[in-house]
Scaffold this active site. Structure first.
Site, PDB file in Angstrom:
ATOM      1  N   VAL A  17       9.092   7.146   5.715  1.00 40.83           N
ATOM      2  CA  VAL A  17       8.951   8.562   5.377  1.00 40.83           C
ATOM      3  C   VAL A  17       8.765   9.381   6.643  1.00 40.83           C
ATOM      4  O   VAL A  17       8.367   8.854   7.696  1.00 40.83           O
ATOM      5  CB  VAL A  17       7.777   8.799   4.404  1.00 40.83           C
ATOM      6  CG1 VAL A  17       8.043   8.112   3.072  1.00 40.83           C
ATOM      7  CG2 VAL A  17       6.456   8.313   4.993  1.00 40.83           C
ATOM      8  N   LEU A  32       0.855  -1.178   0.000  1.00 46.98           N
ATOM      9  CA  LEU A  32       0.000   0.000   0.000  1.00 46.98           C
ATOM     10  C   LEU A  32       0.899   1.239   0.000  1.00 46.98           C
ATOM     11  O   LEU A  32       2.082   1.157   0.315  1.00 46.98           O
ATOM     12  CB  LEU A  32      -0.890   0.021   1.242  1.00 46.98           C
ATOM     13  CG  LEU A  32      -1.872  -1.146   1.387  1.00 46.98           C
ATOM     14  CD1 LEU A  32      -2.485  -1.134   2.785  1.00 46.98           C
ATOM     15  CD2 LEU A  32      -2.967  -1.058   0.328  1.00 46.98           C
ATOM     16  N   ALA A  33       0.316   2.392  -0.317  1.00 50.09           N
ATOM     17  CA  ALA A  33       1.119   3.613  -0.272  1.00 50.09           C
ATOM     18  C   ALA A  33       1.779   3.772   1.087  1.00 50.09           C
ATOM     19  O   ALA A  33       2.933   4.201   1.186  1.00 50.09           O
ATOM     20  CB  ALA A  33       0.244   4.832  -0.582  1.00 50.09           C
ATOM     21  N   GLU A  34       1.071   3.403   2.158  1.00 47.35           N
ATOM     22  CA  GLU A  34       1.653   3.557   3.485  1.00 47.35           C
ATOM     23  C   GLU A  34       1.140   2.490   4.442  1.00 47.35           C
ATOM     24  O   GLU A  34      -0.025   2.095   4.394  1.00 47.35           O
ATOM     25  CB  GLU A  34       1.297   4.926   4.061  1.00 47.35           C
ATOM     26  CG  GLU A  34       2.479   5.719   4.548  1.00 47.35           C
ATOM     27  CD  GLU A  34       3.195   6.412   3.416  1.00 47.35           C
ATOM     28  OE1 GLU A  34       4.419   6.583   3.507  1.00 47.35           O
ATOM     29  OE2 GLU A  34       2.519   6.807   2.453  1.00 47.35           O
ATOM     30  N   THR A  35       2.051   2.030   5.299  1.00 48.61           N
ATOM     31  CA  THR A  35       1.696   1.252   6.478  1.00 48.61           C
ATOM     32  C   THR A  35       2.151   2.052   7.689  1.00 48.61           C
ATOM     33  O   THR A  35       3.313   2.464   7.762  1.00 48.61           O
ATOM     34  CB  THR A  35       2.373  -0.128   6.473  1.00 48.61           C
ATOM     35  OG1 THR A  35       1.891  -0.887   5.349  1.00 48.61           O
ATOM     36  CG2 THR A  35       2.073  -0.893   7.748  1.00 48.61           C
TER      37      THR A  35
END
Length: 275
Positions: free
Chosen positions: A67, A42-45
């Protein structure tokens, strides 16, 4: 280990930006967190560590890197905490290098996040390759610590623009080596314009860190919303990120270089992961 997947900045499933969330008593090994994020793809965890009932630490990983700031996964994490871990309607996320994010939930479920503004400035001597990252003419170029900001002529241009992901990767790589920039960070690319239905629209591209097009980028609106607020002489704005999934963001410009960004979220999945 329990994991949740939440669609952020939307009231509908399969809209907004999906993020995975894990709530921890202690941090996992950093490589394990990166592996989980890569597996989720996914774009972010987001990984959230409890301090006490009113305070939590948070970290964010794309499939490739950790990030320093992610808005939609912060919203997804707040949604999970409010739904499953606390009866409070306000708490604080503590973030390395960014300080405290005060988070609260309204009675209708909308979650409001207090973030630092990431100021936008004009960029006159910009890389020529920026003219070739999308198939639409660029009116103006701006920059903040997160991205190059390309202002397009119309909302339709933003919606219909086709990105050249290879050129965007080159722009991102070049930003890491650009002596004219104050810091050596990977700058992504966002496109934006005024809107008829909303105050402004945008899209966001970050292929070098594993996100060809981010569905909704909460962190970027800490720059975009103040940018358009100044031009429109407004303190409260509604932005729309015009990705395929789409997402709505409600912003209010505060004093002391702070902004509140609000949105809704929807639970998609609860799972047990075997690690």
């Amino acid at each position: 280990m329990k994991m949740y997947q939440v669609d952020a900045f939307t009231k509908e499933l399969f809209k907004g930006n999906p993020a995975a969330v894990l709530v921890l008593d202690e941090w996992l090994d950093e490589q394990l967190m990166q592996n989980i994020a890569a597996e989720n793809n996914l774009a972010e965890t987001a990984f959230v560590k409890r301090i006490d009932t009113e305070n939590y630490e948070i970290r964010w990983f794309t499939p490739k890197v950790e990030v320093d700031f992610c808005g939609h996964a912060t919203l997804a994490s707040a949604f999970v905490l409010f739904q499953f871990f606390t009866e409070l309607k306000e708490f604080i996320f503590h973030v390395k290098n960014l300080g405290q994010f005060i988070i609260r939930q309204d009675t209708d479920g909308k979650i409001t996040m207090n973030f630092p503004i990431r100021p936008v400035s004009t960029l006159e001597n910009y890389p020529a390759l920026l003219n070739e990252v999308i198939d639409r003419p660029i009116q103006d170029v701006y920059i903040n610590e997160q991205a190059y900001i390309l202002v397009l002529e119309s909302e339709q241009d933003v919606i219909e623009a086709i990105p050249n992901l290879e050129n965007i990767r080159k722009i991102q790589l070049d930003s890491l080596q650009n002596e004219a920039l104050d810091t050596k960070i990977c700058l992504d690319v966002t496109i934006t314009s005024l809107s008829q239905k909303y105050d402004y629209v945008s899209r966001y591209f970050a292929p070098l860190i594993g996100i060809d097009e981010d569905p909704v980028t909460g962190s970027m609106h800490t720059g975009l919303a103040p940018f358009w607020a100044e031009k429109l002489a407004k303190r409260q704005l509604v932005g729309y990120q015009a990705s395929e999934r789409g997402g709505e963001l409600y912003s209010e410009i505060l004093e002391n270089q702070r902004i509140e960004i609000s949105g809704y979220a929807k639970l998609f999945m609860q799972a047990e992961i075997e690690v």
